[in-house]
Design a protein around this motif. Sequence first.
Motif: not given
Length: 66
Positions: A57-66
């Motif tokens: 199971i592969a997933f991509r998490s992209v963090k965003s900062f305000p």
Amino acid sequence: MAEFWQGSPMGPPVQISFKPGTTRWQLGILNNARLNSGAGPQWYDGATLSKDSWHTIAFRSVKSFP
């Protein structure tokens, strides 16, 4: 895979677990808005997994900062 958290309502920002009583996995996303409202993670259903076999199971998490 193990993660340790302080308990409800806190939790990991991204979590994978099995739906209770099934062989389906689910992905939980917890962001600040859901945490502050007490809503808990938003769950997305994954595929059904077959028993006695390995699954990737592969997933991509992209963090965003305000």
